[in-house]
Design a protein around this motif. Structure first.
Motif, PDB file in Angstrom:
ATOM      1  N   ILE B  69       0.839  -1.208   0.000  1.00  0.00           N
ATOM      2  CA  ILE B  69       0.000   0.000   0.000  1.00  0.00           C
ATOM      3  C   ILE B  69       0.871   1.254   0.000  1.00  0.00           C
ATOM      4  CG2 ILE B  69      -1.713   1.327   1.333  1.00  0.00           C
ATOM      5  CD1 ILE B  69      -2.823  -1.280   0.111  1.00  0.00           C
ATOM      6  N   VAL B  70       0.629   2.134  -0.954  1.00  0.00           N
ATOM      7  CA  VAL B  70       1.323   3.424  -1.026  1.00  0.00           C
ATOM      8  C   VAL B  70       0.270   4.511  -0.811  1.00  0.00           C
ATOM      9  CG1 VAL B  70       2.653   4.997  -2.493  1.00  0.00           C
ATOM     10  CG2 VAL B  70       2.977   2.515  -2.704  1.00  0.00           C
ATOM     11  N   PHE B  71       0.418   5.281   0.262  1.00  0.00           N
ATOM     12  CA  PHE B  71      -0.540   6.365   0.483  1.00  0.00           C
ATOM     13  C   PHE B  71      -0.239   7.545  -0.442  1.00  0.00           C
ATOM     14  CE2 PHE B  71      -1.069   4.249   4.689  1.00  0.00           C
ATOM     15  CZ  PHE B  71      -2.432   3.967   4.548  1.00  0.00           C
ATOM     16  N   THR B  72      -1.308   8.146  -0.940  1.00  0.00           N
ATOM     17  CA  THR B  72      -1.195   9.287  -1.858  1.00  0.00           C
ATOM     18  C   THR B  72      -2.130  10.397  -1.384  1.00  0.00           C
ATOM     19  OG1 THR B  72      -3.032   8.613  -3.280  1.00  0.00           O
ATOM     20  CG2 THR B  72      -0.873   7.663  -3.787  1.00  0.00           C
ATOM     21  N   SER B  73      -2.193  11.451  -2.176  1.00  0.00           N
ATOM     22  CA  SER B  73      -3.090  12.557  -1.814  1.00  0.00           C
ATOM     23  C   SER B  73      -4.524  12.307  -2.266  1.00  0.00           C
ATOM     24  CB  SER B  73      -2.589  13.853  -2.444  1.00  0.00           C
ATOM     25  OG  SER B  73      -2.707  13.761  -3.850  1.00  0.00           O
ATOM     26  N   GLY B  74      -4.770  11.168  -2.932  1.00  0.00           N
ATOM     27  CA  GLY B  74      -6.141  10.890  -3.354  1.00  0.00           C
ATOM     28  C   GLY B  74      -6.170   9.931  -4.530  1.00  0.00           C
ATOM     29  N   LEU B 206      -1.815  -3.188  -9.991  1.00  0.00           N
ATOM     30  CA  LEU B 206      -1.961  -1.889  -9.331  1.00  0.00           C
ATOM     31  C   LEU B 206      -3.450  -1.585  -9.204  1.00  0.00           C
ATOM     32  CD1 LEU B 206       0.362  -1.159 -11.968  1.00  0.00           C
ATOM     33  CD2 LEU B 206       1.036   0.121  -9.937  1.00  0.00           C
ATOM     34  N   LEU B 207      -3.823  -0.931  -8.092  1.00  0.00           N
ATOM     35  CA  LEU B 207      -5.235  -0.623  -7.870  1.00  0.00           C
ATOM     36  C   LEU B 207      -5.327   0.687  -7.087  1.00  0.00           C
ATOM     37  CD1 LEU B 207      -8.026  -3.064  -6.833  1.00  0.00           C
ATOM     38  CD2 LEU B 207      -7.544  -1.128  -5.323  1.00  0.00           C
ATOM     39  N   SER B 208      -6.183   1.596  -7.570  1.00  0.00           N
ATOM     40  CA  SER B 208      -6.294   2.925  -6.944  1.00  0.00           C
ATOM     41  C   SER B 208      -7.501   3.004  -6.016  1.00  0.00           C
ATOM     42  CB  SER B 208      -6.456   4.005  -8.015  1.00  0.00           C
ATOM     43  OG  SER B 208      -5.399   3.940  -8.938  1.00  0.00           O
ATOM     44  N   LEU B 209      -7.302   3.721  -4.897  1.00  0.00           N
ATOM     45  CA  LEU B 209      -8.367   3.918  -3.912  1.00  0.00           C
ATOM     46  C   LEU B 209      -8.424   5.385  -3.505  1.00  0.00           C
ATOM     47  CD1 LEU B 209      -7.546   0.996  -1.439  1.00  0.00           C
ATOM     48  CD2 LEU B 209      -9.498   1.086  -3.028  1.00  0.00           C
ATOM     49  N   SER B 210      -9.608   5.818  -3.064  1.00  0.00           N
ATOM     50  CA  SER B 210      -9.760   7.169  -2.542  1.00  0.00           C
ATOM     51  C   SER B 210     -10.464   7.102  -1.199  1.00  0.00           C
ATOM     52  CB  SER B 210     -10.588   8.000  -3.522  1.00  0.00           C
ATOM     53  OG  SER B 210     -10.972   9.200  -2.903  1.00  0.00           O
ATOM     54  N   ALA B 211      -9.986   7.879  -0.232  1.00  0.00           N
ATOM     55  CA  ALA B 211     -10.554   7.823   1.118  1.00  0.00           C
ATOM     56  C   ALA B 211     -11.932   8.482   1.203  1.00  0.00           C
ATOM     57  CB  ALA B 211      -9.600   8.498   2.104  1.00  0.00           C
ATOM     58  N   GLY B 221      -5.585   9.076  -0.477  1.00  0.00           N
ATOM     59  CA  GLY B 221      -5.916   7.910  -1.286  1.00  0.00           C
ATOM     60  C   GLY B 221      -4.803   6.904  -1.129  1.00  0.00           C
ATOM     61  N   ALA B 222      -4.880   5.851  -1.910  1.00  0.00           N
ATOM     62  CA  ALA B 222      -3.818   4.851  -1.848  1.00  0.00           C
ATOM     63  C   ALA B 222      -3.688   4.164  -3.192  1.00  0.00           C
ATOM     64  CB  ALA B 222      -4.112   3.818  -0.758  1.00  0.00           C
ATOM     65  N   LEU B 223      -2.473   3.736  -3.453  1.00  0.00           N
ATOM     66  CA  LEU B 223      -2.231   2.889  -4.617  1.00  0.00           C
ATOM     67  C   LEU B 223      -1.704   1.555  -4.119  1.00  0.00           C
ATOM     68  CD1 LEU B 223      -2.112   2.620  -7.721  1.00  0.00           C
ATOM     69  CD2 LEU B 223       0.266   3.387  -7.596  1.00  0.00           C
ATOM     70  N   TYR B 224      -2.376   0.502  -4.516  1.00  0.00           N
ATOM     71  CA  TYR B 224      -1.861  -0.837  -4.256  1.00  0.00           C
ATOM     72  C   TYR B 224      -0.852  -1.153  -5.362  1.00  0.00           C
ATOM     73  CZ  TYR B 224      -1.784  -5.879  -5.189  1.00  0.00           C
ATOM     74  OH  TYR B 224      -1.382  -7.154  -5.475  1.00  0.00           O
ATOM     75  N   VAL B 225       0.346  -1.567  -4.959  1.00  0.00           N
ATOM     76  CA  VAL B 225       1.374  -1.947  -5.922  1.00  0.00           C
ATOM     77  C   VAL B 225       1.823  -3.363  -5.570  1.00  0.00           C
ATOM     78  CG1 VAL B 225       3.596  -1.356  -6.972  1.00  0.00           C
ATOM     79  CG2 VAL B 225       2.161   0.455  -5.992  1.00  0.00           C
ATOM     80  N   GLY B 228       6.940  -6.747  -6.064  1.00  0.00           N
ATOM     81  CA  GLY B 228       7.769  -7.086  -7.228  1.00  0.00           C
ATOM     82  C   GLY B 228       7.556  -6.152  -8.410  1.00  0.00           C
ATOM     83  N   VAL B 229       6.460  -5.364  -8.375  1.00  0.00           N
ATOM     84  CA  VAL B 229       6.228  -4.428  -9.484  1.00  0.00           C
ATOM     85  C   VAL B 229       7.095  -3.201  -9.278  1.00  0.00           C
ATOM     86  CG1 VAL B 229       4.533  -2.882 -10.532  1.00  0.00           C
ATOM     87  CG2 VAL B 229       3.887  -5.227  -9.945  1.00  0.00           C
ATOM     88  N   ARG B 230       7.898  -2.859 -10.280  1.00  0.00           N
ATOM     89  CA  ARG B 230       8.770  -1.697 -10.151  1.00  0.00           C
ATOM     90  C   ARG B 230       8.091  -0.471 -10.724  1.00  0.00           C
ATOM     91  NH1 ARG B 230      13.138  -2.663 -13.244  1.00  0.00           N
ATOM     92  NH2 ARG B 230      13.712  -0.480 -13.010  1.00  0.00           N
ATOM     93  N   LEU B 231       7.895   0.480  -9.842  1.00  0.00           N
ATOM     94  CA  LEU B 231       7.162   1.686 -10.204  1.00  0.00           C
ATOM     95  C   LEU B 231       8.148   2.852 -10.146  1.00  0.00           C
ATOM     96  CD1 LEU B 231       4.049   2.537 -10.463  1.00  0.00           C
ATOM     97  CD2 LEU B 231       4.239   3.140  -8.074  1.00  0.00           C
ATOM     98  N   ALA B 232       8.290   3.591 -11.232  1.00  0.00           N
ATOM     99  CA  ALA B 232       9.199   4.737 -11.200  1.00  0.00           C
ATOM    100  C   ALA B 232       8.539   5.867 -10.413  1.00  0.00           C
ATOM    101  CB  ALA B 232       9.498   5.195 -12.627  1.00  0.00           C
TER     102      ALA B 232
END
Lengths: 118, 414
Positions: B69-74, B206-211, B221-225, B228-232
């Motif tokens: 889980i990677v937290f984001t701004s939305g 990858l899967l996007s979520l918004s709080a 929000g959050a991005l599921y990564v 093993g997936v390499r995200l730049a």
């Protein structure tokens, strides 16, 4: 709500809705960009607008401008009606957001077209 | 007068109110426990522990590991990070991506950008009248240089469910047969909290979520990564979120998101049942009381809370304002594009004509919507539609035509 009291009033309780069975002058104008429509029917007697009705399809300002226009022109002579400007319509409705000023332009065009129609 | 007016919020796909239990959980992290989660001292450790707990709670909502889980701004940032981050990693292996014709702008406009500025080829899958992409279309357009697929789990305007699990299965078949450079993203912003979401069953990378669609505050929000997936990374200047999304964590908002995710897990079934029952009541009422309506999107494969309806002969914005003046909040298409004059591209993608596209309204219920709310809307809506139709030259024309047809029928039957 960015709209004025006058706007809300005309929008919620539009005046002079419909079409005159005994119209002497009618016109239907369409805004080619957004597709809004305004249909105006007038009855003229002795060079005076004695009755006006409108139908409108489109965004709320188009509906409100149609309503306010009919109120503005009833009782006016043809010459007086020709003097009405887009800004007069905007002022009567109590200002419009600039991206909605095309609604007043449509009402203005419909009035011109109707007055010039047979 | 306005103070006494009943207010009904039927726009939960735009945003949801913050749940009181969520507010309670987050408040201490604004005042006493205000530390920076990167700080070494006790204040920092408290914040770090809270972020870690929230990460586990959000992971649990979608069946993921906390490290994924990677937290984001939305949701918008999650979608941008996913597509731009993968596009950067994937570009050396091929620059073709496949998406759907009805993605949210946070996905579609990134695709447009990649196409215009980064030399990507983009295939947008059609959705047909039911508003759903077909997996066979995706198979047919797959190319050797396809490296990215992004198809939303549920659409934001019409609520239709896309065959994400089938696409995930197809992708895993391709991997099993030796294809290494292909990544699959799904935007689950509208789906989470309204249906079961499990990244293993979906087979996405990858899967996007918004709080704020989950009764937590806006701005997280959050991005599921998948591991093993390499995200730049697309931001620099810090070590946060394993350097995949740097910047000081919004601790209180993240805590709120975690609590909201936990509640959504626990209450999912009950929420779905409430919304389904009320939506059925709403739609039956509309059908019974209003003529010339068209329901948009597949009637079975869709979210439980959303109904998108085109009202013939009138324009949606007028209906929206009319309802708003009576205390009912709805939206026309995507909230982000309601300032534009363009008819909804999603409704157009269903093959609907311009009149139906301009007359479409989205009603979206929430977990706290009541039967009384639905009944109030059913009382107000038919009058609002009728008053606008009375103004409409299109409606008057249709009435005249129908009267003529009826007369003709009566004459022939004599």
């Amino acid at each position: 709500m960015p709209y004025s009291i006058a706007f809300q009033d005309h929008f919620s309780n539009p005046r002079n809705v419909g079409e005159l069975d005994d119209a002497t002058h009618t016109a239907e104008e369409t805004n080619p960009v957004c597709g809004d429509r305004l249909r105006l029917s007038l009855r003229l007697a002795d060079n005076r607008i004695v009755a006006a009705r409108f139908l409108a399809y489109g965004c709320p300002p188009t509906l409100a401008c149609g309503s306010v226009l009919t109120e503005m022109i009833e009782g006016k002579t043809v010459e007086e009606a020709f003097l009405i400007t887009r800004n007069d319509i905007i002022n009567a409705i109590g200002k419009l957001p600039s991206r909605k000023s095309h609604a007043a332009a449509l009402a203005f065009e419909a009035l011109r077209a109707a007055l010039q129609a047979k | 007068m306005t103070a006494l007016r009943k207010r009904v919020y039927m726009d939960h796909s735009a945003t949801t109110p913050v749940d009181g239990r969520v507010v309670e959980a987050m408040l201490p992290f604004l005042t006493q426990k205000f530390g920076n989660a990167s700080s070494v001292h006790t204040f920092g450790q408290e914040a770090r522990a809270a972020v870690d707990k929230a990460r586990r709670e959000v992971a649990a909502l979608i069946g993921a590991r906390h490290s994924e889980i990677v937290f984001t701004s939305g949701g918008t940032e999650a979608n941008n990070l996913a597509l731009r981050g993968i596009a950067e990693t994937a570009a050396p292996f091929g620059r073709h991506l496949i998406t759907s014709a009805i993605e949210h702008p946070a996905v579609s406009e990134v695709c447009d950008y990649l196409e215009r500025r980064q030399g990507w080829a983009v295939t947008r899958l059609p959705v047909y009248e039911e508003g759903i992409v077909r997996v066979e279309d995706l198979r047919a357009v797959l190319r050797d240089d396809t490296t990215l697929i992004s198809v939303m789990l549920a659409n934001n305007e019409i609520g239709t469910l896309q065959p994400v699990a089938e696409i995930g299965e197809f992708v895993s078949h391709l991997r099993a047969s030796g294809r290494r450079h292909l990544w699959f993203h799904t935007d689950a912003v509208q789906a989470a909290g309204r249906m079961e979401v499990d990244v293993e069953k979906l087979g996405c990378d990858l899967l996007s979520l918004s709080a704020h669609k989950l009764y937590a505050p806006k701005g997280t929000g959050a991005l599921y990564v998948r591991r093993g997936v390499r995200l730049a990374p697309q931001t620099f200047g810090g070590r946060q979120e394993r350097e995949r999304r740097t910047g000081t964590e919004s601790v209180a908002n993240i805590v709120a998101f975690g609590r909201a995710a936990q509640l959504a897990c626990e209450e999912l079934e009950a929420r779905i049942n409430v919304m389904k029952t009320l939506l059925a009541r709403f739609e039956a009422g509309v059908t019974a009381r209003i003529e010339d309506v068209v329901f948009n999107g597949d009637r079975a494969r869709r979210l439980p809370h959303l109904s998108n309806i085109s009202f013939r002969f009138i324009e949606a914005e007028g209906l929206l304002i009319n309802l708003d003046l009576q205390g009912v909040a709805v939206s026309t298409g995507s909230a982000c594009s309601s300032g534009s004059l363009e008819p909804s591209p999603v409704i157009r993608a269903l093959g609907r004509n311009e009149e139906l596209a301009r007359g479409s309204i989205r009603f979206s219920l929430g977990k706290d919507t009541s039967e009384e709310d639905v009944d109030y809307v059913l009382e107000v809506l038919p009058r609002a539609v009728q008053s606008l139709r009375n103004l409409s030259p299109l409606y008057q024309k249709a009435l005249t035509e129908r009267a003529c047809n009826l007369e003709a029928q009566t004459l022939t039957s004599i």
